[in-house]
Motif scaffolding. Sequence first.
Motif, PDB file in Angstrom:
ATOM      1  N   ARG A  97      11.038 -17.630  30.224  1.00 55.16           N
ATOM      2  CA  ARG A  97      12.288 -17.890  30.944  1.00 55.16           C
ATOM      3  C   ARG A  97      12.003 -18.269  32.401  1.00 55.16           C
ATOM      4  O   ARG A  97      12.598 -19.200  32.940  1.00 55.16           O
ATOM      5  N   PHE A 100      10.625 -21.839  32.468  1.00 53.06           N
ATOM      6  CA  PHE A 100      11.675 -22.834  32.235  1.00 53.06           C
ATOM      7  C   PHE A 100      12.603 -22.962  33.442  1.00 53.06           C
ATOM      8  O   PHE A 100      13.050 -24.060  33.768  1.00 53.06           O
ATOM      9  N   ARG A 101      12.900 -21.854  34.102  1.00 52.01           N
ATOM     10  CA  ARG A 101      13.711 -21.934  35.326  1.00 52.01           C
ATOM     11  C   ARG A 101      12.992 -22.747  36.392  1.00 52.01           C
ATOM     12  O   ARG A 101      13.605 -23.559  37.092  1.00 52.01           O
ATOM     13  N   ASP A 102      11.673 -22.545  36.500  1.00 48.67           N
ATOM     14  CA  ASP A 102      10.889 -23.290  37.476  1.00 48.67           C
ATOM     15  C   ASP A 102      10.882 -24.778  37.130  1.00 48.67           C
ATOM     16  O   ASP A 102      11.052 -25.626  38.014  1.00 48.67           O
ATOM     17  N   GLU A 104      13.164 -26.356  35.391  1.00 47.29           N
ATOM     18  CA  GLU A 104      14.534 -26.830  35.641  1.00 47.29           C
ATOM     19  C   GLU A 104      14.765 -27.101  37.130  1.00 47.29           C
ATOM     20  O   GLU A 104      15.350 -28.117  37.504  1.00 47.29           O
ATOM     21  N   ARG A 105      14.259 -26.202  37.973  1.00 49.18           N
ATOM     22  CA  ARG A 105      14.419 -26.374  39.423  1.00 49.18           C
ATOM     23  C   ARG A 105      13.677 -27.617  39.896  1.00 49.18           C
ATOM     24  O   ARG A 105      14.229 -28.442  40.642  1.00 49.18           O
ATOM     25  N   THR A 107      12.794 -30.251  38.125  1.00 52.85           N
ATOM     26  CA  THR A 107      13.456 -31.424  37.562  1.00 52.85           C
ATOM     27  C   THR A 107      14.704 -31.759  38.366  1.00 52.85           C
ATOM     28  O   THR A 107      14.973 -32.929  38.666  1.00 52.85           O
ATOM     29  N   SER A 108      15.442 -30.730  38.715  1.00 53.49           N
ATOM     30  CA  SER A 108      16.645 -30.929  39.527  1.00 53.49           C
ATOM     31  C   SER A 108      16.296 -31.514  40.893  1.00 53.49           C
ATOM     32  O   SER A 108      16.977 -32.425  41.384  1.00 53.49           O
ATOM     33  N   GLU A 111      15.403 -35.147  40.399  1.00 52.46           N
ATOM     34  CA  GLU A 111      16.606 -35.935  40.124  1.00 52.46           C
ATOM     35  C   GLU A 111      17.392 -36.176  41.414  1.00 52.46           C
ATOM     36  O   GLU A 111      17.868 -37.298  41.661  1.00 52.46           O
TER      37      GLU A 111
END
Length: 130
Positions: A97, A100-102, A104-105, A107-108, A111
């Motif tokens: 988890r 994946f949060r890392d 996601e951060r 990737t954000s 972006e």
Amino acid sequence: MRSFDHRPTKLYKIPQRGRVAGVCAGVADYLDISTGAVRFMTVVLALFTSIIPALIIYAILAMVLDAKPYDLYEDEQEEEFWKQTRKAPDYTAAELRRRFRDIERRTSDMEAYMTSKRFRLERELQRLED
């Protein structure tokens, strides 16, 4: 493409590292402890409980367990991950988890940069320099 016929958390025998059929080597690998320690515990257990049932259990495990595939893990890092998963599945889930949060951060952040005016400006300047 990898086959998912073999599960990385399954108990396998390892005949290449074994003295007889590789059952003790497989148990040692599964528990991530020394093969010698498993062999010693097996002998002690056999002496205290009776040798015949221990031999029968060993023979059954030798017949039932599949041999560990050579391509079970892609690399040492993946092998270490699955060993940790067997030892502490709750910790591993929390670690996944966190990873994946890392991801996601990051990737954000990428972006946001790719859609920013600064990116377009830097891209246009780069194009002018070339």
